[in-house]
Enzyme design. Structure first.
Site, short mmCIF file in Angstrom:
data_model
loop_
_atom_site.label_atom_id
_atom_site.label_comp_id
_atom_site.label_asym_id
_atom_site.label_seq_id
_atom_site.Cartn_x
_atom_site.Cartn_y
_atom_site.Cartn_z
N GLY A 465 0.79 -1.22 0.00
CA GLY A 465 0.00 0.00 0.00
C GLY A 465 0.82 1.27 0.00
O GLY A 465 0.26 2.37 0.05
N SER A 536 9.77 -6.97 -0.70
CA SER A 536 11.15 -7.39 -0.35
C SER A 536 11.52 -6.90 1.05
O SER A 536 12.33 -5.98 1.20
CB SER A 536 12.16 -6.90 -1.39
OG SER A 536 12.01 -5.54 -1.69
#
Length: 641
Positions: A465, A536
């Protein structure tokens, strides 16, 4: 039992049998520290002032013990050990007799200190395993014996302690000794000596006991003094290069310690993992030149011609060189406080060489108490696993069973430099030597030149987000409109294809990033500008991704949006589900996100529109991607947009 006379020697004389390194191990309360303390007392290695202090400490620890000495206090140095009556750390002690010098490691018995025990066993040649005569063999006995066998110890002395508490019964001793010999044989330990002891009173420790006349064998001290721990050393010459010795332009030599075989002046050698050959011209030592040198000697080799060799290379016999490979099967003893995750990159240090390595798969982990093989997706502290390991570069090696120096290694966490595992190489995988790089005429430079751009990987990282995909998509649109050749690898889209089989556990996240990074690397090799949008969450994996690329071909873009703002946006409804507990391992809620410490681009996305950030980033990129291949490099400082 009384102590033997202190060892006296002619000044400068060496003990007849040299040095023996051994460990003591066993279950908690079996009496390891007491046995070792009594042994030091019996050989006269406890000075009078230390003996007086021991008497005072013994009375303080045991109010009802009278004048009895608590010999465990000689070795249990940590306060926590004295309070709990257990050994936590590995306590090393040196002592000697007329016949031999000794270095002994008193190893902990608790399962949670398996890594300490493995540390002590790694340099030992013999193990003294204690068993409580009342309890017999315990799971800890199997665990310690298994680790001893795993770390190459092939000679064990079984001391059946506390025989006084079973009435010095020879039948009890015989049953335990027989059971242990069978166990040791199953674990690959061929030579076992057994004896009954009473550690506090010294029965069969420093001298033979009159209370167990039925035992006709030697005392523990006699066994240690006479132990033949010579092993078949590697026959072929091997020497890891420790450093290049070049004090001036007239001298160049390669210094190291020989870890196998012999070398003589005139011998032909090869420098591995390469194939450069030369002949030994001089063998230089601190005491002058030698005509030949053997295993264990520290020397400097001067060669008959200059070759490219440096620290980490192995100088070997040219006729019988060491194997060279980059993929292996190996045993690992995990020592890290955080779990081992397959495909995470670590440093592997073997001999004098350090290379990037990753555990490609865990074939199984071993229940160290029963030696059962269990399925495993990761390894936790003190667990032992059999793994496949891949390296970035090939190394010269030997199996650990053949050569401890070239077969034993450690893994190091690249973030904090902590040693997280010790390992023993078993054998190289055939594919490591059967697969080679194929030359191609059309390379990255040619492909990039034909496209008129500098290939680059833009790695967008941030919370779910945060706006990564939105910004990456806008940047790609602008670059495409300007005529650049691009491709956007979005984390969600990739999970519909090559990463469809992966979940969201830490292990799966590591593998997810590894695969995406490899695909991005191939695309950059094709001359493209690749935009990767993926959470990540781990610094280690982002660092590993960067290392796949050449200098100037990777740019980490941190889309820094506060968690509160990401939750407010919640475009996919995932935060709501994570807060409700319907999904787990969600980054920022119940799984960590490790913020980049020095990103190449830091986008403060909380207060600006995605279009503004994309436009600013594009302007920063144009001078980089428009430059001829190989000339563009990022500025040292991060770009703040």
């Amino acid at each position: 039992m009384t102590p033997t006379e202190p060892a006296t020697e002619t000044p400068g004389a060496l003990p007849a049998k040299g040095l023996l390194r051994f460990i003591t191990c066993g279950s908690v309360d079996d009496g390891k520290s007491t046995l070792l303390g009594r042994l030091l007392y019996d050989v006269g290695m406890v000075p009078d002032d230390q003996l007086a202090a021991l008497a005072r400490d013994s009375r303080r620890q045991h109010d009802d013990a009278g004048d009895a000495l608590d010999f465990a206090l000689l070795t249990d140095g940590l306060d926590a050990e004295r309070e709990q009556g257990i050994t936590i750390d590995v306590a090393y002690r040196y002592f000697h007799t007329l016949r031999r010098s000794f270095i002994v490691a008193d190893c902990p018995g608790h399962e949670q200190y398996t890594r300490n025990m493995a540390t002590g066993a790694s340099n030992a040649e013999l193990a003294v395993v204690l068993v409580d005569a009342r309890k017999g063999l315990l799971p800890q006995t199997r665990r310690h014996t298994y680790i001893c066998g795993l770390l190459g110890i092939r000679q064990v002395v079984l001391a059946v302690n506390k025989m006084d508490l079973v009435g010095y019964d020879p039948a009890v001793y015989a049953a335990i000794a027989e059971e242990y010999r069978a166990l040791a044989k199953d674990l690959g330990i061929a030579h076992v000596e057994c004896l009954p002891v009473v550690a506090p009173t010294g029965d069969n420790v420093g001298a033979r006991s009159s209370r167990m006349s039925w035992y006709e064998g030697p005392s523990l001290l006699e066994l240690l003094e006479s132990a033949d721990v010579s092993v078949a050393r590697p026959a072929d010459f091997r020497m890891p290069v420790q450093w290049v010795n070049r004090p001036d332009q007239s001298f160049r030599g390669y210094a190291g310690t020989i870890c196998g075989g012999r070398v003589a002046c005139g011998d032909e050698i090869v420098v591995q993992p390469g194939a450069q050959r030369a002949r030994v011209e001089r063998i230089v030592t601190a005491n002058g030149d030698l005509q030949n040198a053997a295993d264990g000697q520290a020397v400097t080799l001067c060669l008959d011609r200059e070759i490219d060799a440096s620290r980490g290379d192995v100088i070997a016999d040219a006729l019988r060189p060491a194997p060279v490979a980059d993929q292996f099967n190996a045993h690992l003893v995990w020592m890290g406080d955080t779990v081992l995750l397959p495909n995470r990159t670590y440093w592997l240090k073997i001999g004098t060489r350090t290379v990037n390595a990753r555990v490609m798969s865990i074939k199984y982990k071993v229940d160290v108490n029963s030696q059962a093989r269990l399925a495993a997706r990761h390894l936790e502290l003190n667990e032992v696993g059999y793994c496949t390991i891949g390296l970035d570069d090939a190394i010269a090696f030997e199996a650990y069973a053949t050569n401890r120096t070239l077969g034993g290694f450690i893994l190091i966490d690249r973030q904090n430099n902590a040693t997280v595992a010790c390992g023993m190489l078993d054998y190289a995988l055939g594919r490591s030597s059967n697969v080679n790089w194929q030359h191609v005429d059309i390379d990255k430079t040619v492909r990039a030149t034909s496209k008129g751009q500098h290939p680059l990987c833009l790695w967008f990282t941030g919370l779910s987000g945060a706006g990564k995909s939105t910004i990456a998509n806008l940047v790609e649109r602008r670059l495409h409109a300007l005529g650049y050749h691009t491709y956007l690898l979005d984390g969600d889209n990739v999970r519909h294809g090559i990463n469809k089989d992966l979940g969201f556990t830490p292990e799966a996240r590591v593998e997810n990033i590894r695969r995406i990074a490899e695909v991005a690397h191939l695309m950059v090799d094709a001359g493209l500008i690749v935009l990767v949008s993926v959470i990540s969450p781990y610094r280690s994996e982002r660092r590993s991704a960067r290392e796949l690329f050449a200098q100037g071909e990777f740019m980490e873009v941190f889309v820094d949006t506060p968690l509160e703002e990401c939750e407010r946006r919640d475009p996919k409804g995932l935060y709501k589900k994570a807060r409700a507990g319907t999904i787990r391992n969600f980054t920022g809620i119940d799984a960590p996100y490790e913020r980049p410490e020095s990103p190449d681009v830091h986008l403060l996305a909380g207060g600006q529109h995605a279009e503004q950030l994309a436009e600013q980033l594009t302007r920063q990129l144009l001078p980089v991607i428009a430059a001829p291949h190989g000339e563009a490099e990022l500025d040292d400082g991060a770009i703040d947009a």
